[in-house]
Each structure stands twice: as structure tokens, then as C-alpha cells.
Scaffold this active site. Structure first.
Site, PDB file in Angstrom:
ATOM      1  N   CYS A 232       0.887  -1.156   0.000  1.00 12.46           N
ATOM      2  CA  CYS A 232       0.000   0.000   0.000  1.00 12.46           C
ATOM      3  C   CYS A 232       0.921   1.199   0.000  1.00 12.46           C
ATOM      4  O   CYS A 232       1.843   1.258  -0.798  1.00 12.46           O
ATOM      5  CB  CYS A 232      -0.981  -0.038   1.169  1.00 12.46           C
ATOM      6  SG  CYS A 232      -0.251  -0.435   2.774  1.00 12.46           S
ATOM      7  N   ALA A 234       2.435   2.548   3.174  1.00 16.33           N
ATOM      8  CA  ALA A 234       3.451   2.205   4.173  1.00 16.33           C
ATOM      9  C   ALA A 234       3.809   0.720   4.161  1.00 16.33           C
ATOM     10  O   ALA A 234       4.862   0.323   4.630  1.00 16.33           O
ATOM     11  CB  ALA A 234       2.971   2.599   5.561  1.00 16.33           C
ATOM     12  N   CYS A 236       1.910  -1.733   5.667  1.00 14.86           N
ATOM     13  CA  CYS A 236       1.620  -2.390   6.959  1.00 14.86           C
ATOM     14  C   CYS A 236       0.114  -2.506   7.227  1.00 14.86           C
ATOM     15  O   CYS A 236      -0.369  -3.573   7.580  1.00 14.86           O
ATOM     16  CB  CYS A 236       2.323  -1.666   8.104  1.00 14.86           C
ATOM     17  SG  CYS A 236       1.908   0.077   8.274  1.00 14.86           S
TER      18      CYS A 236
END
Length: 319
Positions: A232, A234, A236
Site C-alpha cells: 500500500c 506504508a 503495513c
């Protein structure tokens, strides 16, 4: 199979009870998520999982967010080099699958100066499927650098790599692209599934399109012999949610859901491999609800199969 069904019914009863409590009184799923956050904070404070490589001066600028960096023990290392300036660092982590192998590469969206590293990683690890869970821009901010051409007749050049987009199909909430990655005289085809309706820090309005995309992902690659690249912005929150859902779906396919299956411990274990996996309470609740739907669908299909067998056997007996 019958034992699997019993386990699923027991787990579903537990999940439904938790959701009821969540809406009515104790907010227990939120309490679970707070436990996860505290555990992760303790990891960070105690330096349980060092991040020394990510913190090196020459690597800091390669991190999109300073607080989301790969642990040393699970980071993806790049040994394939294309120039004398290439290093082995990329903000990416391996996450184990059901078989224990490196099933997923969870990574941030490339920055302008790390696109070549991203392409090196795809090439070195022979990636066949990429799942992208963000848009290029969100809330007026750049969230991911493009690494493919926006028009099919164009070419994306990032020396020494070239990327073509051979096809693009709109599936509603996500797009399916066929990308062709070329290095020198060699070309490889990759499938990219791009979920465009998942807001940053939020959750999609409906669950079924997520499962549709993951189902298509597993049509293109039904094994964990090589990692699937999921990112995405980041790498996470949304990334972690997709990893947790797909991991559970693989357990289900292999009839490996045990009576003590627990979403909390699944996410906690993934957080020892990549920081902040499933980043928000809303994403954590989405994982709960998506897994609940998976289990309900599986039991429904089992019941329908049983009914068909009974009708068939009844026909053989009575006619």
C-alpha cells in the site's frame, strides 16, 4: 471435513458473540487491538526486533515513513545489482505463509528514488503477482510512485528496466493489469491487482470485492513457493489486512483451521515480522468481519454439497 465444520461453527459463535459485545458494551475487539498496539510499543521500546539496517544514514531516505521500517531478521535483502550504487536495502519484509515459507513480501509504495529497487526486488525474487492496495494520490498526498505506464501504448522506463502494460481490466473496486517487466533481453509477465476503493486508514464499504480480488490472486498463483508482493503506501495497514485474510483463507482451503484458531494471535505473529501489520482498529475489525464471511461461505457451501449428496442418494434409493 466434519471436524473442520465443527471448528468453524465454534469459532463463528465466538466471533458473533464478540461483535455483539463490541456493539453493545465492552468493545472487546477494540480492547484486543489496544493489546496489539501495546505489545508493538513494547517491541519498539525494548528493541526486541532490531532495525539497524533501516536506520543507517544511507538508508533513512529510502523509508517513506520513519516509524515503519523492516526488522533486520525479516527484511528483504537485494543481492541482484544493476549498478555500483545499488545496495541490499529496500523497505520490505517477508511474511510467512501457512507452510512456513516466505509467502508474502510486504512493502511500502515505492518512492521516486526507490522505484529501481522495487523493480530489482520483483526481478530477483521472480515475483509473478503484485497486489496494490492504495492509489497514487490520497487526500491530496502522494502515496505511491507509479512503476508502470499509465497508457498501454506507452512504456515506463527506469533504467535498466522497462515496464509495459499489456492489458488492463476494470473489475469495479479493483483493476487487473498484465505487466511485462524487461531487463536487458529478458522479459517476464506479472499480474497486478490494484484495489482502488480502499481509503487510507479507513476500510472499504463492502467486503466481497476484497475476497473477489484475493480469489483472483490465487488463480494466478496458488502456491507459496515464491512470494506474492503486497503493498500500500506504508506496507503495513492495508497490506497486513490482506496478508491476514489470505493466510486464513489458505488455512481454510487446506482444512487446517483448528479449534484454537485466533485472529489476535495471527496478527500478533505477523507483527513480529513487519511492524504495525493491520494498523488501525477499523482495519482489525475488517479482518474479523471478512474472516467471519469466509467461514460462513465455506459452511454454506458444505451444507449445499451435503444436501446435493442426500438428494442424489435419495433418488438412487427411491426411484
Amino acid at each position: 471435513m466434519e471436524q473442520q465444520a465443527r471448528n468453524l461453527r465454534s469459532i463463528l459463535t465466538h466471533l458473533e458473540r464478540q461483535e455483539t459485545l463490541d456493539e453493545v458494551a465492552s468493545d472487546c475487539i477494540a480492547v484486543e487491538f489496544e493489546r496489539l498496539k501495546k505489545q508493538s510499543m513494547k517491541y519498539r521500546m525494548d528493541k526486541t526486533f532490531p532495525t539497524k539496517t533501516a536506520e543507517k544514514q544511507e538508508n533513512v531516505k529510502k523509508n517513506r515513513y520513519k516509524d515503519i521500517v523492516p526488522f533486520d531478521h525479516s527484511r528483504v535483502k537485494l543481492t541482484f545489482t544493476t549498478s555500483k550504487n545499488d545496495t541490499d536495502y529496500i523497505n520490505a519484509s517477508f511474511i510467512k505463509g501457512v507452510s512456513g515459507s516466505r509467502a508474502y513480501v510486504a512493502t511500502q509504495g515505492p518512492l521516486p528514488h526507490t522505484v529501481v529497487d522495487f523493480l530489482r526486488m520483483l526481478w530477483e525474487y521472480k515475483i509473478e503477482v503484485i497486489v496494490m492496495a492504495c492509489r497514487e494520490f490520497e487526500m491530496g498526498k502522494k502515496k505511491c510512485e507509479l512503476y508502470w505506464p499509465q497508457k498501454q501504448e506507452e512504456t515506463f522506463d527506469c533504467k535498466p528496466f522497462t515496464v509495459h502494460c499489456d492489458s488492463e481490466e476494470n473489475k469495479g473496486d479493483y483493476l487487473t493489469r498484465t505487466l511485462r517487466l524487461t531487463y536487458r533481453n529478458c522479459s517476464r509477465t506479472l499480474k497486478q491487482l490494484h484495489y482502488v476503493n480502499w481509503p487510507d486508514h479507513g476500510v472499504p464499504d463492502t467486503i466481497p470485492p476484497i475476497l473477489d480480488m484475493l480469489h483472483e490472486m490465487r488463480i494466478y498463483q496458488d502456491h507459496d513457493d515464491i512470494p506474492i508482493c503486497i503493498h500500500c503506501s506504508a506496507g503495513c495497514g492495508r497490506t497486513g489486512a490482506l496478508c491476514a485474510i489470505d493466510y486464513t483463507w489458505n488455512l481454510l482451503r487446506k482444512q487446517m483451521i483448528t479449534s484454537d484458531f485466533d485472529i489476535y494471535y495471527l496478527v500478533q505473529d505477523m507483527r513480529t515480522q513487519r511492524p504495525s501489520v493491520v494498523q488501525t482498529k477499523e482495519q482489525y475489525l475488517l479482518v474479523y468481519r471478512t474472516i467471519k464471511l469466509l467461514f460462513q461461505r465455506y459452511l454454506h457451501s458444505m451444507d449445499a454439497h451435503t444436501y446435493q449428496n442426500e438428494v442424489s442418494n435419495y433418488g438412487k434409493t427411491h426411484f
